[in-house]
Design an enzyme around this catalytic site. Sequence first.
Site, PDB file in Angstrom:
ATOM      1  N   LYS A  67     -10.752  -1.238   8.921  1.00 63.24           N
ATOM      2  CA  LYS A  67      -9.773  -2.057   9.635  1.00 63.24           C
ATOM      3  C   LYS A  67      -9.958  -1.966  11.146  1.00 63.24           C
ATOM      4  CE  LYS A  67      -7.429  -2.883   5.803  1.00 63.24           C
ATOM      5  NZ  LYS A  67      -7.301  -4.198   5.188  1.00 63.24           N
ATOM      6  N   ASP A  95      -0.728   7.243   6.529  1.00 64.92           N
ATOM      7  CA  ASP A  95      -1.852   6.346   6.279  1.00 64.92           C
ATOM      8  C   ASP A  95      -1.963   5.462   7.514  1.00 64.92           C
ATOM      9  OD1 ASP A  95      -3.556   4.298   5.572  1.00 64.92           O
ATOM     10  OD2 ASP A  95      -2.540   3.790   3.696  1.00 64.92           O
ATOM     11  N   TRP A 109       0.823  -1.208   0.000  1.00 63.36           N
ATOM     12  CA  TRP A 109       0.000   0.000   0.000  1.00 63.36           C
ATOM     13  C   TRP A 109       0.857   1.258   0.000  1.00 63.36           C
ATOM     14  CZ3 TRP A 109      -4.355  -1.309  -1.768  1.00 63.36           C
ATOM     15  CH2 TRP A 109      -4.924  -2.542  -1.436  1.00 63.36           C
TER      16      TRP A 109
END
Length: 361
Positions: free
Chosen positions: A191, A167, A100
């Site tokens: 998440k 992030d 990511w």
Amino acid sequence: MKQMHNFNAGPCVLPREAVESAIEAIRNFDNTGIGLLEISHRTPGWERIMAETEQLWRELLNIPEEYEVLFLGGGASTQFFHVPANLLNKKAAYLQTGVWAKKAAKEAKFYGDVEIVASSEDKNYTYIPKNFTIPTDADYFHITTNNTIYGTEIRYDMDCPINLVADMSSDIMSRPVDVKKYALIYGGAQKNVGPAGVTFVIVRKDVLGKVERPLQTMVDYRTHIGTEAKNKSMFNTPPVFAIFVMHETLKWVKKMGGVEAMNKRNVEKATLLYNEIDRNSMFVGTAEKEDRSIMNVCFVMADKYKDKEADFMAYAKECGMVGIKGHRSVGGFRASIYNACPLESVQALVKCMQDFEAANK
């Protein structure tokens, strides 16, 4: 019915009371006689939920007034280009600690130069790079604090000489965060703080409006800040259901004692599971011990027992373990033990591992 233990990496396990509240709200939101999925986002009841959700974020993370809190659609992957669109003039710096992080850097290259300050790709992202130098001529430095696929995590708020962007999709609300050290924090809710469908953005207002390029309306963070409370995060229709579940989840976090209590709870769960991985002759952890995530625990079969992988997966499923198959990039197994994952589930997984060892050694 057999008890199931949810270790899915995302969408994640949610507090039961948040789920029950959402079910009731779908039937009848705010005593209106109309369901949550059918109401207008301009009703007073919904405006109150939006305001309360923002206040919960501010209270739980001690977010200063000079920061705005936004709830947007599009997922964290959309923020991969929103961030550079709003902040990158000449050059940005990125720490590459997983897939990511690599994808975020790729999107930034559309807007300017990108310097990869350090990368752990050489060892399949099993560690967090150390002793790197952050370039002071960059507009910002981007990090991914928790690497869901690989089970590594940056568990501290680093000092940064330039604007720090993070992030925090998969570890937000799992520990206290010194928000003042960041220019911008973003992440998908699914998440740790809600279902898929809403993305949170915490941004310091003074970093906006500095880029030379014109911005599309929806890409410009200032559009979603708005000048009136009723316009905040509601320039277009917000992801109502996802925000409501986030609201209920954050109420649960507060009730449980806040992020300090979450951190203590998460460390206890992770320590229990990592201790079993290190003790058990059949399993091996994949991440460097000093960089292990307390959110995503990745492990594989020891070389001697590679042929037992399918057998353990089948046995774990029989024991009620859900979602422990590792990502294809790592293989083996992954237990995601987010905030709402109960200690009892981790204890059940540990017993499952112990019983499998006893039966197969």
